[in-house]
Scaffold this motif. Structure first.
Motif, mmCIF file in Angstrom:
data_model
loop_
_atom_site.group_PDB
_atom_site.id
_atom_site.type_symbol
_atom_site.label_atom_id
_atom_site.label_comp_id
_atom_site.label_asym_id
_atom_site.label_seq_id
_atom_site.Cartn_x
_atom_site.Cartn_y
_atom_site.Cartn_z
ATOM 1 N N LYS A 14 -33.852 -9.278 22.250
ATOM 2 C CA LYS A 14 -32.957 -8.568 21.338
ATOM 3 C C LYS A 14 -32.152 -7.525 22.092
ATOM 4 O O LYS A 14 -30.943 -7.369 21.876
ATOM 5 N N THR A 15 -32.828 -6.785 22.970
ATOM 6 C CA THR A 15 -32.145 -5.864 23.881
ATOM 7 C C THR A 15 -32.245 -6.459 25.278
ATOM 8 O O THR A 15 -33.309 -6.462 25.889
ATOM 9 N N GLN A 227 -26.295 -12.279 23.954
ATOM 10 C CA GLN A 227 -27.434 -13.181 24.133
ATOM 11 C C GLN A 227 -26.966 -14.627 24.234
ATOM 12 O O GLN A 227 -27.423 -15.380 25.113
#
Length: 267
Positions: A14-15, A227
């Motif tokens: 996600k990060t 991503q």
């Protein structure tokens, strides 16, 4: 390829770890201490000392497993793998080119790629040596790859002259196509740098490892849904690397199989 596997897996986070500080992140992965990483005048990064990194080790193991699965049945399995692995990276490159064309500064990047170049470099023998070396590496010349694969062709139905031209021109076309995807992002990064008075970087000088794992990820970090683009880019690197690696591995296995030692081994 080991580094590409790490970045590929990290792109699912996600990060994303490599988004925060791409240069230091690469140094941390490549070496346990960043002081052991030296930057050359050409913009590449070389290792002053070697240390063990378990993440890279696992990445390399995964790559070798994929290579084995690609060639363990010989030409039969390799043929099916190539039908999938060759068109897919080309499709990904085209997608990256279309996305990169929408970036600010992409036009300047393309101009630096195809128009603004230093003609005086053509008299430098080092440039020609590197170019020829790249051609030899990219086509697998003097490694036995061409000889290995040609040994499986029909002696009467194969036009060798046409095949070698098709391979050479296709290799050059894909390389040139990939250059557009790269320079659009570099142009975007340079555009942002020129707007910042404190930025003195020249992103067009990036090369090799520095380009793949520092400069280009820096550009991907500015995209929406980084991503997705990280998965596409590093997945493309892995696919391209595996196709090159298993062709070299196939050369070694065919040599062993065809020699007197290989004939005595179970198939």
């Amino acid at each position: 390829l080991g580094y590409a596997c790490i970045y590929f897996v990290e792109s699912f986070h996600k990060t994303i770890p490599w988004m925060i500080d791409t240069e230091n992140h690469f140094k941390e992965i490549a070496m346990s201490s960043s002081e052991y990483m030296n930057k050359t005048a050409e913009g590449d990064y070389v290792f002053a000392e070697w240390t063990f990194n378990w993440k890279v080790f696992i990445g390399v193991i995964v790559v070798w497993i994929l290579i084995y699965l690609s060639i363990f049945k010989g030409v039969e399995s390799t043929g099916w793998v190539v039908k999938f692995l060759v068109p897919l990276p080309i499709l990904i490159i085209i997608i990256l080119i279309v996305r990169g064309a929408l970036l600010e500064g992409a036009k300047e990047g393309v101009e630096n790629y195809v128009i603004k170049w230093d003609s005086s470099k053509l008299s430098d023998p080092v440039i020609w040596t590197r170019a020829i070396g790249q051609v030899f590496f990219s086509l697998g010349l003097c490694v036995g790859v061409m000889t290995t694969y040609s040994s499986h062709n029909s002696k009467t139905k194969t036009n060798v002259a046409m095949s070698e031209k098709a391979i050479s021109f296709s290799d050059t076309f894909i390389a040139l196509l990939g250059g557009f995807a790269v320079y659009e992002v570099l142009g975007h990064l340079q555009h942002k740098c020129n707007l910042n008075e404190n930025c003195t970087k020249n992103y067009y000088e990036q090369a090799s490892m520095g380009l793949a794992f520092i400069a280009y990820p820096s550009g991907l970090a500015t995209f929406e849904a980084p991503q997705l683009w990280g998965i596409l880019f590093f997945g493309c690197l892995i696919l391209l690397g595996i196709t090159s690696a298993f062709s070299i591995a196939e050369t070694a296995t065919v040599f062993v199989k065809d020699c007197w030692i290989g004939l005595r081994l179970p198939k």
